[in-house]
Design an enzyme around this catalytic site. Structure first.
Site, PDB file in Angstrom:
ATOM      1  N   HIS A  75      43.376  41.087  32.842  1.00 13.37           N
ATOM      2  CA  HIS A  75      44.546  40.906  31.964  1.00 13.37           C
ATOM      3  C   HIS A  75      44.395  41.853  30.775  1.00 13.37           C
ATOM      4  O   HIS A  75      43.489  41.687  29.959  1.00 13.37           O
ATOM      5  CB  HIS A  75      44.640  39.453  31.496  1.00 13.37           C
ATOM      6  CG  HIS A  75      44.866  38.489  32.624  1.00 13.37           C
ATOM      7  ND1 HIS A  75      46.104  38.292  33.184  1.00 13.37           N
ATOM      8  CD2 HIS A  75      44.001  37.704  33.318  1.00 13.37           C
ATOM      9  CE1 HIS A  75      46.004  37.400  34.167  1.00 13.37           C
ATOM     10  NE2 HIS A  75      44.735  37.037  34.277  1.00 13.37           N
ATOM     11  N   HIS A 116      48.198  32.612  42.497  1.00 16.07           N
ATOM     12  CA  HIS A 116      47.516  31.732  41.545  1.00 16.07           C
ATOM     13  C   HIS A 116      47.827  30.323  42.045  1.00 16.07           C
ATOM     14  O   HIS A 116      48.922  29.824  41.839  1.00 16.07           O
ATOM     15  CB  HIS A 116      48.060  31.990  40.141  1.00 16.07           C
ATOM     16  CG  HIS A 116      47.666  30.959  39.118  1.00 16.07           C
ATOM     17  ND1 HIS A 116      46.858  31.262  38.047  1.00 16.07           N
ATOM     18  CD2 HIS A 116      47.973  29.641  38.992  1.00 16.07           C
ATOM     19  CE1 HIS A 116      46.687  30.169  37.311  1.00 16.07           C
ATOM     20  NE2 HIS A 116      47.364  29.168  37.851  1.00 16.07           N
ATOM     21  N   HIS A 120      41.053  33.887  42.185  1.00 15.24           N
ATOM     22  CA  HIS A 120      40.057  32.978  41.573  1.00 15.24           C
ATOM     23  C   HIS A 120      39.883  31.644  42.306  1.00 15.24           C
ATOM     24  O   HIS A 120      40.130  30.579  41.753  1.00 15.24           O
ATOM     25  CB  HIS A 120      40.372  32.746  40.094  1.00 15.24           C
ATOM     26  CG  HIS A 120      41.822  32.486  39.751  1.00 15.24           C
ATOM     27  ND1 HIS A 120      42.588  31.558  40.400  1.00 15.24           N
ATOM     28  CD2 HIS A 120      42.630  33.043  38.817  1.00 15.24           C
ATOM     29  CE1 HIS A 120      43.797  31.540  39.877  1.00 15.24           C
ATOM     30  NE2 HIS A 120      43.855  32.444  38.917  1.00 15.24           N
ATOM     31  N   ASP A 150      38.887  38.113  36.473  1.00 11.84           N
ATOM     32  CA  ASP A 150      39.911  37.348  35.740  1.00 11.84           C
ATOM     33  C   ASP A 150      39.664  37.484  34.235  1.00 11.84           C
ATOM     34  O   ASP A 150      39.782  36.519  33.481  1.00 11.84           O
ATOM     35  CB  ASP A 150      39.935  35.875  36.170  1.00 11.84           C
ATOM     36  CG  ASP A 150      41.183  35.147  35.657  1.00 11.84           C
ATOM     37  OD1 ASP A 150      42.069  35.790  35.042  1.00 11.84           O
ATOM     38  OD2 ASP A 150      41.273  33.925  35.870  1.00 11.84           O
ATOM     39  N   HIS A 176      41.306  36.652  24.573  1.00 13.60           N
ATOM     40  CA  HIS A 176      42.163  35.940  23.617  1.00 13.60           C
ATOM     41  C   HIS A 176      41.670  36.219  22.207  1.00 13.60           C
ATOM     42  O   HIS A 176      40.512  36.571  22.004  1.00 13.60           O
ATOM     43  CB  HIS A 176      42.130  34.429  23.886  1.00 13.60           C
ATOM     44  CG  HIS A 176      42.898  34.025  25.110  1.00 13.60           C
ATOM     45  ND1 HIS A 176      44.261  34.142  25.187  1.00 13.60           N
ATOM     46  CD2 HIS A 176      42.480  33.520  26.303  1.00 13.60           C
ATOM     47  CE1 HIS A 176      44.659  33.718  26.383  1.00 13.60           C
ATOM     48  NE2 HIS A 176      43.599  33.357  27.086  1.00 13.60           N
TER      49      HIS A 176
HETATM   50 ZN   LIG Z   1      45.383  32.884  37.668  1.00 15.56          ZN
END
Ligand SMILES: [Zn+2]
Length: 444
Positions: free
Chosen positions: A61, A177, A230, A321, A325
């Site tokens: 991400h 997901h 995941h 993953d 943050h």
């Molecule tokens: Zn996910």
């Protein structure tokens, strides 16, 4: 020139001690046994070190555009280099989402010249809202390598069925997901003995398994190409194992944290030695929000099942993953904190614990981080062969280091491993003409 390295290349099947010469972004020469004479090249003494193809992450991400305070393409790429990764597949849950040709082209333009290959994943549905399909064909021609609404499931089964049926003509895997929201809603961690002890609402393992089974049924019926993101539960890996035995073309990835950490980490009992500390009072770091992640850290039984699925080949690859943050997303009550772990820079060190414990061979680990991943998304292989682009990771499997979250190159300092000692460290990453070295943590 890398001198006397253990050259471990799953693309070519090579596992020898020798020299590798890199010149102008390419592998110029590989010589098993050593003996390359290159007086003008810098010589890096690699005795005891492993030189592998750069790692490939199918699940990163990057947060740009829209949440640059959490991560930018630039900071994410630097974190990748520090972790040995030379290819990143960027998830589409940016703002706006990667659901249009222009959004994909912008990401590709912005990531040009950074050394690391940034490969976009397009959204399955418009704005990832789960209501209507994004233009899959246009996304495919713009250069996405897979489609996903990651961060959210596609709850509408009919919509997911249509997405899977289109994956045949586009050739793009649908990364799911898997989370049944009716079951997981309100859950802050894995539902079990530890969540009961902590008084935190739990998300049951069935929330994942139910949707993995749904998506497998849809893929089997449509002939679609399903990839499970995941994967983290015993039931989910059993479902994938059974489907593959029937010849359903489903693949799966596991994260380093789901392979090594358990829900005990949420209670502050976390330790990498595998010792049982569950009888103790809550640890000092109980309720540490950096352990909050989705899917949640599972109980030992599930972790064991996921490791077993990696060993028997049910799981194709490791993906981080990486979910950076900001401090404000995490410095709050456990229930309010954002889900996600900053994972690129600790991936190898954490995964090496499996090797040190004798649960996985080193060549298998390197395969999961390289060819296992690139094959899953049909990415071109980048083996250590003469003439290939230089995409390399040099690591010391025995080097111990203490994770200092404040020193991560990612803007996301959210790691439950802060202060923990890992054994196994990336020392250098070469991505084309760009080189990262651990000493001084400089990137040039
Ligand atoms: Zn996910």
């Amino acid at each position: 020139m890398f001198s006397g390295a253990r050259v471990l290349c799953p693309y070519t099947g090579r596992d020898v001690v020798g020299d590798v010469l890199v010149d102008e972004g390419r592998v110029a020469m590989v010589r098993p046994g050593g003996g390359i004479e290159a007086p003008d090249a810098e010589k890096i003494e690699c005795s005891g070190l492993v030189l592998s193809p750069g790692f490939v992450d199918l699940h990163t991400h990057l947060r740009e555009p829209g949440e640059e305070h959490k991560e930018t393409i630039h900071s994410g790429v630097n974190a990748a280099l520090a972790g040995g990764f030379t290819t990143l597949c960027a998830m589409p849950n940016t703002r706006p989402a990667l659901d249009s040709r222009i959004a994909v082209e912008t990401l590709l333009e912005r990531s040009e010249g950074l050394g690391v290959r940034v490969v976009p994943i397009g959204a399955i549905t418009v704005a990832r809202a789960g209501e209507r399909l994004a233009p899959h064909h246009a996304l495919a021609t713009a250069g996405v390598v897979a489609l996903s609404d990651d961060g959210s499931p596609v709850s509408d089964a009919a919509l997911m069925r249509r997405a899977l049926s289109y994956s045949e003509p586009t050739g793009l895997p649908i990364t799911s997901h898997c989370e049944e929201l009716a079951l997981s809603a309100g859950g802050a961690m894995h539902e079990g003995a530890v969540s009961a002890r902590l008084g935190l609402p739990g998300a049951p393992a069935s929330a994942e398994e139910v949707m993995v089974r749904r998506d497998i049924a849809l893929a089997e019926e449509t002939g679609g190409r399903l990839h499970v993101a995941h994967i983290s539960t015993k039931g989910a890996v059993e479902a994938v194992r059974d489907a593959r035995a029937r010849g359903v073309p489903v693949t799966a990835e596991a994260t380093p944290h789901h392979l090594l950490l358990t829900d005990e980490w949420v209670a502050g009992w976390g330790a990498l030695d595998g010792e049982d500390r569950r009888h103790n009072v809550l640890g000092e770091r109980a309720y540490d929000t950096s352990t909050k992640v989705n899917p949640p850290l599972r109980s030992r039984e599930h972790v064991r099942a996921v490791v077993e699925a990696v060993r028997d080949g049910t799981i194709d690859c490791v993906a981080t993953d990486h979910a950076p943050h900001s401090a404000t997303d995490k410095e709050c009550e456990y229930g309010c904190a954002a889900f996600g772990i900053s994972g690129l820079e600790t991936a190898l060190g954490l995964l090496m614990q499996l090797v040190h414990r004798g649960e996985l061979g080193l060549p298998d680990l390197v395969r999961l981080l390289t060819v296992g991943a690139s094959r899953t998304f049909n990415l071109p292989g980048r083996g250590i062969t003469e003439g290939a682009p230089s995409e390399l990771a040099l690591f010391d499997p025995e080097r111990e280091w203490v994770v200092d979250a404040s020193k991560l190159l990612s803007k996301g300092k959210n790691t439950p491993l802060d202060g923990h000692t890992l054994k196994g460290r990336v020392l250098m990453t070469v991505a084309g003409t760009r080189t990262y070295r651990v000493s001084g943590m400089e990137v040039r």
